[in-house]
Design an enzyme around this catalytic site. Structure first.
Site, PDB file in Angstrom:
ATOM      1  N   SER A  44       0.763  -1.327  -0.135  1.00  0.00           N
ATOM      2  CA  SER A  44       0.033  -0.135   0.042  1.00  0.00           C
ATOM      3  C   SER A  44       0.889   1.169   0.086  1.00  0.00           C
ATOM      4  O   SER A  44       0.611   2.334  -0.450  1.00  0.00           O
ATOM      5  CB  SER A  44      -0.970   0.062   1.233  1.00  0.00           C
ATOM      6  OG  SER A  44      -1.803  -1.150   1.224  1.00  0.00           O
ATOM      7  N   GLY A  49      -0.370   8.581  -6.352  1.00  0.00           N
ATOM      8  CA  GLY A  49      -1.008   9.623  -6.927  1.00  0.00           C
ATOM      9  C   GLY A  49      -2.369  10.137  -5.873  1.00  0.00           C
ATOM     10  O   GLY A  49      -2.514  11.328  -5.787  1.00  0.00           O
ATOM     11  N   ARG A 301      -7.479   4.059 -17.837  1.00  0.00           N
ATOM     12  CA  ARG A 301      -6.320   3.171 -17.831  1.00  0.00           C
ATOM     13  C   ARG A 301      -6.175   2.182 -18.977  1.00  0.00           C
ATOM     14  O   ARG A 301      -5.303   2.184 -19.801  1.00  0.00           O
ATOM     15  CB  ARG A 301      -5.995   2.612 -16.386  1.00  0.00           C
ATOM     16  CG  ARG A 301      -5.313   3.721 -15.526  1.00  0.00           C
ATOM     17  CD  ARG A 301      -4.967   3.213 -14.150  1.00  0.00           C
ATOM     18  NE  ARG A 301      -4.555   4.420 -13.388  1.00  0.00           N
ATOM     19  CZ  ARG A 301      -4.141   3.827 -11.992  1.00  0.00           C
ATOM     20  NH1 ARG A 301      -4.342   2.549 -11.441  1.00  0.00           N
ATOM     21  NH2 ARG A 301      -3.687   4.697 -11.349  1.00  0.00           N
TER      22      ARG A 301
END
Length: 660
Positions: A44, A49, A301
């Site tokens: 994690s 971003g 994406r």
């Protein structure tokens, strides 16, 4: 034999696991977290971003709310998600952001006055009002209508992980690292904990609990090239699969990120493009507007990754000693912006590519290539996070198919999902542990322990057999070559056939190092057969799904087929089988708040429509029109269109500046 008891057992020490552990500890439960690594080093921490939540604070976020976030998420999923779960998620996300702030996450804040930003390669001045000063800021990300991604420069996962880990420690959660769950304890379709191996001593122990939650992340390491950490091998998913009872969902839905650094595979955050960076080809041409004139470099994406591969196929890639790549140009953002908001990206580029991305022109362009990044598939759960088939087994985060991502996830939605699912699922999980007791006999637990102890001894006893490292490397190559961004029937058939052969070989590996403790070779010997089962679920699901949806792209079936394939893939594994059992779970269009339609990318005709979509859309339009004429607010309209269950503390209305 060693048996440890607790109320709540959490397998996985990342954001989802730790937040679920906090939920259990807050309700007074004795809670244990097992982690392969010290929890503050969990994968994690690699998230750069940001985390999506519809706060609507900043100028470019004005008008954002749960409805807009929900629409983006559903379209981003290519209508593969569970819309009720998506509603649960978008409603809770703003509360999660604010909770994290109270725990010490230093969210980047809005400053009053004029600020320069790069939008579509042009410098733009954005003015922030005085009443916005000090509120949590957000940046642009792919596939969103509003700037919604909250961030702490480009180290968001790091700051979030430390805050949640510290909160779990404050609540006296028992965290044990360097421990690996290698099997689930279950009896009569009920889960009672896990068989756990100490990675240092090799000791096998039983951790028995009222409820068990798996939050071990994704399975990216079944691929040859991935942004995932080395611990992301899908073992948590595999131990659920190996029960023969729990099922996995949408395993063929694998996302490739557009901008990992080439060839190292280290991720360069979507925040690079969200802040205004662009993709360029060998000629320096910005090519994404040619393919996606509306969203350009900030399409979803899956779309950007496909367009990049298409462009390289046309001969527009940059040749290098390591292969073909494209360029990511963030130099247009300016040195000051990069050194403040993208400093981790700058360091990664300096250390692993020998460039400073703040340098103007080609000198600062970073080589990038799409690589495996995220697993939308995982352990199939109900909206509560519990397995529909194995009582007492819960899952959250990337390990789960909850299923809010469907066949493609939006950037920032996964970081958000970890803590949001940790809150929601963790709460349901804690309630289950309160309401249920451990009623399994010790002799049944002993059977699971002795079986795994015997298995480890058997692995080290063989003097001749297959080389586990050769098998693992071949599996990764197969997945990379045949089950990647573009897929076709011929390649997928090859993948399934050869993976099956490798699985047979993996059952006859020889381990040269005969130690039962501190033995990485032994770890590979028992993990690789599990990884091959996961890989077969991915490849077989992809072979059988004869359509293209989200990140699953079949070149021989290029259309999204809602008439035949608007359903979730379910895979399970019966003991003794060499292949997974594949079933399907239909998605009910007539219960959807947003019926399937055109996603907004590519040609409009690239879709085989389901006739129920038009019927449901008419219903939705009529309900909305009638209620709006009666003066009903958006919450009442939403509830009429698609009611959803959620704990009252999370379902309460989010307050925003100027919101109605």
């Amino acid at each position: 034999m060693k048996i440890k008891y607790c109320d709540a057992l959490v397998i996985g020490g990342g954001l989802a696991g730790l937040r679920a552990a906090v939920a259990a500890a807050q309700k007074g439960l004795s809670t244990t977290v097992l982690s392969l690594v010290p929890v503050k080093r969990s994968h994690s921490a690699a998230a750069q971003g940001g985390m999506q939540a519809s706060l609507g604070n900043a100028k470019m976020s004005e008008g954002d709310n749960e409805d807009v976030h929900f629409t983006d998420t559903v379209k981003g999923s290519d209508w593969g998600c569970d819309q009720e779960v998506a509603r649960m998620f978008v409603t809770t996300a703003p509360k999660a952001i604010r909770e994290l702030a109270s725990w010490g996450v230093p969210w980047t804040r809005i400053k009053r006055g004029n600020h320069e930003a790069v939008i579509n390669t042009k410098r733009t001045t954005i003015f922030e009002d005085n009443d916005k000063h000090g509120l949590i800021n957000s940046r642009d990300f792919g596939g969103t209508k509003k700037w919604r991604t909250c961030y702490t420069s480009d180290a968001t996962g790091h700051t979030m992980l430390f805050a949640v880990a510290n909160e779990s420690l404050r609540l006296n959660v028992n965290i044990e690292d360097r421990k690996e769950a290698i099997a689930l304890i279950h009896h009569e379709n009920r889960c009672y904990g896990a068989i756990v191996r100490d990675l240092i001593t090799g000791e096998i122990a039983a951790y028995v609990s009222k409820g068990t939650l798996i939050a071990t992340g994704g399975y990216g390491r079944i691929y040859e090239i991935t942004t995932n950490a080395v611990i992301c091998e899908g073992i948590g998913t595999a131990i659920a699969l190996e029960t023969g009872i729990a099922k996995l969902g949408n395993m063929e839905a694998v996302q490739f990120h557009p901008t990992p650094l080439f060839p190292s595979g280290i991720l360069l955050t979507e925040g690079c493009r969200g802040d205004g960076g662009v993709l360029r080809d060998k000629d320096g041409h910005r090519f994404m507007p040619d393919y996606e004139p509306e969203k350009k470099d900030l399409a979803s994406r899956d779309v950007v990754s496909r367009r990049m591969m298409e462009h390289m196929r046309k001969g527009k890639g940059v040749e290098s000693p390591y292969g073909t790549h494209l360029w990511l140009d963030i130099s247009i953002l300016g040195r000051e912006h990069i050194e403040k908001n993208l400093r981790d990206v700058q360091e990664i580029c300096e250390y692993f590519a020998g460039i400073d991305p703040a340098d103007e022109g080609r000198k600062g362009w970073a080589p990038v290539h799409p690589m495996q990044h995220y697993s939308m598939g995982g352990i199939r759960t109900k909206p509560t996070g519990e397995s529909p088939t194995l009582k007492g087994l819960f899952s959250a985060g990337e390990a789960a198919c909850w299923d809010m991502h469907g066949f493609n996830r939006l950037g920032g939605n996964s970081v958000s999902e970890t803590v949001v699912a940790g809150m929601i699922v963790g709460n349901y999980f804690a309630d289950f542990c309160i309401e249920n007791q451990i009623d399994i006999k010790t002799e049944i637990i002993e059977k699971f322990v002795f079986e795994k102890e015997a298995y480890m001894k058997e692995l080290v006893s063989k003097d001749t057999g297959e080389d586990v490292f050769r098998i693992k490397n071949r599996m990764k190559r197969i997945m990379q070559e045949y089950v990647g961004i573009f897929r076709d029937g011929e390649g997928l058939e090859k993948a399934v056939s050869e993976l099956e052969q490798l699985y047979v070989k993996s059952k006859n590996v020889a381990v040269k190092n005969k130690q039962l403790s501190a033995n990485p070779e032994l770890e590979e010997a028992y993990r690789v057969p599990m990884m091959l089962k996961v890989a077969l679920c991915v490849a077989k699901g992809a072979l059988d799904r004869t359509e293209s949806r989200g990140a699953h792209t079949r070149e021989d079936y290029p259309k999204r087929d809602d008439a035949n394939w608007l359903k979730r893939t379910l895979t399970s594994w019966k003991e003794g089988d060499l292949m997974p059992t594949v079933e399907y779970e239909p998605l009910d269009i007539m219960k959807m708040e947003i019926p399937p339609g055109f996603r907004g990318y590519g040609a409009k005709g690239n879709l085989i429509e389901n006739p129920q979509s038009a019927i449901r859309q008419q219903e939705v339009d009529e309900i909305r029109e009638k209620m709006e004429s009666e003066g009903k607010d958006r919450y009442e309209i939403q509830e009429a269109l698609m009611p959803f269950e959620l704990q009252s503390e999370y379902k309460r209305v989010n307050i925003r500046l100027g919101d109605k």
